[in-house]
Design a protein around this motif. Structure first.
Motif, PDB file in Angstrom:
ATOM      1  N   LEU A  19     -13.938  -0.561  -6.213  1.00 37.55           N
ATOM      2  CA  LEU A  19     -12.518  -0.905  -6.217  1.00 37.55           C
ATOM      3  C   LEU A  19     -11.771  -0.405  -4.981  1.00 37.55           C
ATOM      4  CD1 LEU A  19     -10.250  -1.240  -9.217  1.00 37.55           C
ATOM      5  CD2 LEU A  19      -9.381   0.073  -7.303  1.00 37.55           C
ATOM      6  N   ILE A  20     -12.003   0.828  -4.568  1.00 38.12           N
ATOM      7  CA  ILE A  20     -11.300   1.384  -3.417  1.00 38.12           C
ATOM      8  C   ILE A  20     -11.619   0.592  -2.152  1.00 38.12           C
ATOM      9  CG2 ILE A  20     -10.944   3.424  -1.983  1.00 38.12           C
ATOM     10  CD1 ILE A  20      -9.811   3.646  -4.800  1.00 38.12           C
ATOM     11  N   GLU A  21     -12.896   0.264  -1.978  1.00 39.98           N
ATOM     12  CA  GLU A  21     -13.293  -0.514  -0.804  1.00 39.98           C
ATOM     13  C   GLU A  21     -12.708  -1.921  -0.854  1.00 39.98           C
ATOM     14  OE1 GLU A  21     -15.009  -1.353   2.828  1.00 39.98           O
ATOM     15  OE2 GLU A  21     -14.801   0.577   1.797  1.00 39.98           O
ATOM     16  N   THR A  22     -12.675  -2.524  -2.039  1.00 37.85           N
ATOM     17  CA  THR A  22     -12.088  -3.854  -2.189  1.00 37.85           C
ATOM     18  C   THR A  22     -10.612  -3.835  -1.817  1.00 37.85           C
ATOM     19  OG1 THR A  22     -13.645  -4.392  -3.956  1.00 37.85           O
ATOM     20  CG2 THR A  22     -11.670  -5.739  -3.806  1.00 37.85           C
ATOM     21  N   ALA A  23      -9.886  -2.836  -2.319  1.00 44.94           N
ATOM     22  CA  ALA A  23      -8.463  -2.716  -2.006  1.00 44.94           C
ATOM     23  C   ALA A  23      -8.252  -2.543  -0.506  1.00 44.94           C
ATOM     24  CB  ALA A  23      -7.854  -1.545  -2.770  1.00 44.94           C
ATOM     25  N   SER A  24      -9.105  -1.740   0.133  1.00 46.21           N
ATOM     26  CA  SER A  24      -8.985  -1.486   1.558  1.00 46.21           C
ATOM     27  C   SER A  24      -9.224  -2.755   2.376  1.00 46.21           C
ATOM     28  CB  SER A  24      -9.976  -0.395   1.975  1.00 46.21           C
ATOM     29  OG  SER A  24      -9.964  -0.212   3.375  1.00 46.21           O
ATOM     30  N   GLN A  25     -10.290  -3.473   2.060  1.00 45.95           N
ATOM     31  CA  GLN A  25     -10.614  -4.674   2.828  1.00 45.95           C
ATOM     32  C   GLN A  25      -9.588  -5.781   2.618  1.00 45.95           C
ATOM     33  OE1 GLN A  25     -14.631  -6.098   2.903  1.00 45.95           O
ATOM     34  NE2 GLN A  25     -15.542  -4.048   2.742  1.00 45.95           N
ATOM     35  N   SER A  64      -2.056   2.099  -6.153  1.00 43.70           N
ATOM     36  CA  SER A  64      -0.719   1.503  -6.145  1.00 43.70           C
ATOM     37  C   SER A  64       0.348   2.488  -5.665  1.00 43.70           C
ATOM     38  CB  SER A  64      -0.364   0.997  -7.545  1.00 43.70           C
ATOM     39  OG  SER A  64      -0.145   2.070  -8.439  1.00 43.70           O
ATOM     40  N   GLU A  65       0.078   3.783  -5.812  1.00 49.62           N
ATOM     41  CA  GLU A  65       1.042   4.797  -5.390  1.00 49.62           C
ATOM     42  C   GLU A  65       1.045   5.005  -3.878  1.00 49.62           C
ATOM     43  OE1 GLU A  65      -0.096   8.191  -7.625  1.00 49.62           O
ATOM     44  OE2 GLU A  65       0.620   7.404  -9.551  1.00 49.62           O
ATOM     45  N   LYS A  66      -0.095   4.747  -3.230  1.00 48.00           N
ATOM     46  CA  LYS A  66      -0.172   4.978  -1.791  1.00 48.00           C
ATOM     47  C   LYS A  66      -0.318   3.703  -0.961  1.00 48.00           C
ATOM     48  CE  LYS A  66      -5.168   5.938  -2.024  1.00 48.00           C
ATOM     49  NZ  LYS A  66      -6.229   6.938  -1.789  1.00 48.00           N
ATOM     50  N   ASN A  67      -0.671   2.599  -1.617  1.00 49.49           N
ATOM     51  CA  ASN A  67      -0.842   1.325  -0.914  1.00 49.49           C
ATOM     52  C   ASN A  67       0.184   0.335  -1.436  1.00 49.49           C
ATOM     53  OD1 ASN A  67      -1.667  -1.183   0.096  1.00 49.49           O
ATOM     54  ND2 ASN A  67      -3.842  -0.699  -0.091  1.00 49.49           N
ATOM     55  N   PRO A  68       1.176  -0.059  -0.620  1.00 52.41           N
ATOM     56  CA  PRO A  68       2.243  -0.943  -1.098  1.00 52.41           C
ATOM     57  C   PRO A  68       1.759  -2.329  -1.504  1.00 52.41           C
ATOM     58  CG  PRO A  68       2.349  -0.689   1.286  1.00 52.41           C
ATOM     59  CD  PRO A  68       1.349   0.311   0.792  1.00 52.41           C
ATOM     60  N   PHE A  69       0.580  -2.722  -1.048  1.00 51.27           N
ATOM     61  CA  PHE A  69       0.048  -4.032  -1.417  1.00 51.27           C
ATOM     62  C   PHE A  69      -0.509  -4.047  -2.837  1.00 51.27           C
ATOM     63  CE2 PHE A  69      -0.781  -4.621   3.305  1.00 51.27           C
ATOM     64  CZ  PHE A  69       0.261  -5.512   3.471  1.00 51.27           C
ATOM     65  N   VAL A  70      -1.000  -2.922  -3.311  1.00 51.80           N
ATOM     66  CA  VAL A  70      -1.778  -2.879  -4.550  1.00 51.80           C
ATOM     67  C   VAL A  70      -0.877  -2.800  -5.779  1.00 51.80           C
ATOM     68  CG1 VAL A  70      -3.439  -1.544  -5.901  1.00 51.80           C
ATOM     69  CG2 VAL A  70      -3.795  -1.873  -3.446  1.00 51.80           C
TER      70      VAL A  70
END
Length: 333
Positions: A19-25, A64-70
């Motif tokens: 999940l973390i890698e998916t969110a990053s990419q 979601s707390e640190k990435n505005p896209f998520v």
């Protein structure tokens, strides 16, 4: 023309490893598209937690707390891939001009998302992501998949060969899709029925980034048979299975009876009697099972139960930390 708000919908079931890698990419893809003025800066990634048993939702909340896209929604229980996907699509439709659906495992090539958006700008309402080849599949999987698509074409069902659920849909196409209220969802068959301008984008499918496949052979065969069905038709499926077994045993018994006939060890008429009893009995069970399958689907549809319930929502709220803790039922869908 205003830049469209894009939401990438990602169904998740026990995807903590990836999940973390998916969110990053995916965030990187959105950043590039925003920088090139192809989409609005209000675009988002919507993770749909389909009742995961691991830390999937916990990771979505932290991202979601640190990435505005998520953003994310948590379903109250596991409802299956197709229902989880429709939950995400329906949630995203309220705040998006176009939506892309993609699995969390990073097997679909996220680099073609740019091409999806470019096709959207050209006026296409539906853009299908289609595998360029199936060379990475096993011989069995490749053969059965191609046979499935040929069979569906023969019986008049429009599918896009080698297309799963990696696609872009405009808001008007998505709004039309959400008017379909089937409980037994098979989105790969429903989307082509919409009839809006569509095109295909070809890509090479990758190996899964991490974790295990959520579609073992048993699930793939069931999905190929009729998509997603409710658990209440399982006994009818069992009757159908018995019918197939009876046909197989009838063939074996028929062969044995023929051998006995050739060797002269049988009474007159015994061979034809044995073959007919086994074969006709098997066909009857198969017929009852197939009819029962349709009755079971009717039973599922007429109950009109909600397809999913949302336990937590960090998409609809303006601030990512403002979770909606109460369950939100999908009205009638």
């Amino acid at each position: 023309m205003n830049k469209p708000v894009l939401t990438i919908v990602v169904p998740c079931y026990n995807e903590q490893e990836v999940l973390i890698e998916t969110a990053s990419q995916l965030s990187g893809v959105l950043n590039e598209l925003i920088s090139d003025f192809l989409i609005s800066k209000e675009s988002k990634i919507l993770f749909v937690d389909d009742g995961s048993k691991d830390r999937t939702w916990e990771l979505i909340e932290k991202e979601s707390e640190k990435n505005p896209f998520v953003k994310g929604i948590k379903l109250a229980r596991n409802v299956g891939h197709q229902n989880a996907l429709i939950a995400g699509l329906e949630t995203a439709s309220k705040q998006s001009d176009c939506v892309i659906s993609i699995d969390a495992d990073l097997q679909d090539d996220i680099n073609v998302i740019r091409t999806f958006v470019e096709k959207y700008w050209e006026g296409f309402d539906i853009v299908y992501g289609v595998r360029d080849s199936r060379e990475t599949d096993t011989f069995f999987k490749r053969t059965t998949a191609l046979g499935f698509y040929r069979f569906m074409e023969k019986i008049g069902i429009k599918l896009v060969p080698n297309h799963a659920d990696f696609r872009l849909m405009s808001k008007r196409a998505l709004d039309e899709l959400l008017k379909y209220k089937e409980t037994n969802l098979f989105l790969r068959g429903l989307v082509p029925l919409l009839g809006f301008p569509s095109t295909k984008v070809y890509y090479d499918r990758k190996e899964r980034f991490a974790g295990e496949s959520k579609y073992p052979l048993k699930k793939m065969l069931a999905f190929a048979f009729d998509g997603i069905t409710s658990f209440s038709v399982a006994p009818i499926r069992f009757v159908t299975f018995l019918g197939f077994l009876s046909v197989i045993f009838s063939a074996i018994a028929g062969g044995y009876a023929l051998i006995q006939e050739i060797l002269g060890h049988t009474e007159s008429g015994w061979t034809s009697l044995m073959v007919s009893i086994w074969f006709v009995g098997g066909l009857q069970l198969m017929g009852i099972g197939i009819i029962g399958e349709y009755i079971g689907k009717i039973y599922s549809e007429v109950k009109r139960r909600p397809r999913y319930a949302i336990e937590m929502d960090i998409f609809s709220s303006n601030e990512s930390g403002n979770h909606q803790k109460e369950a939100v039922l999908n009205k009638g869908r």
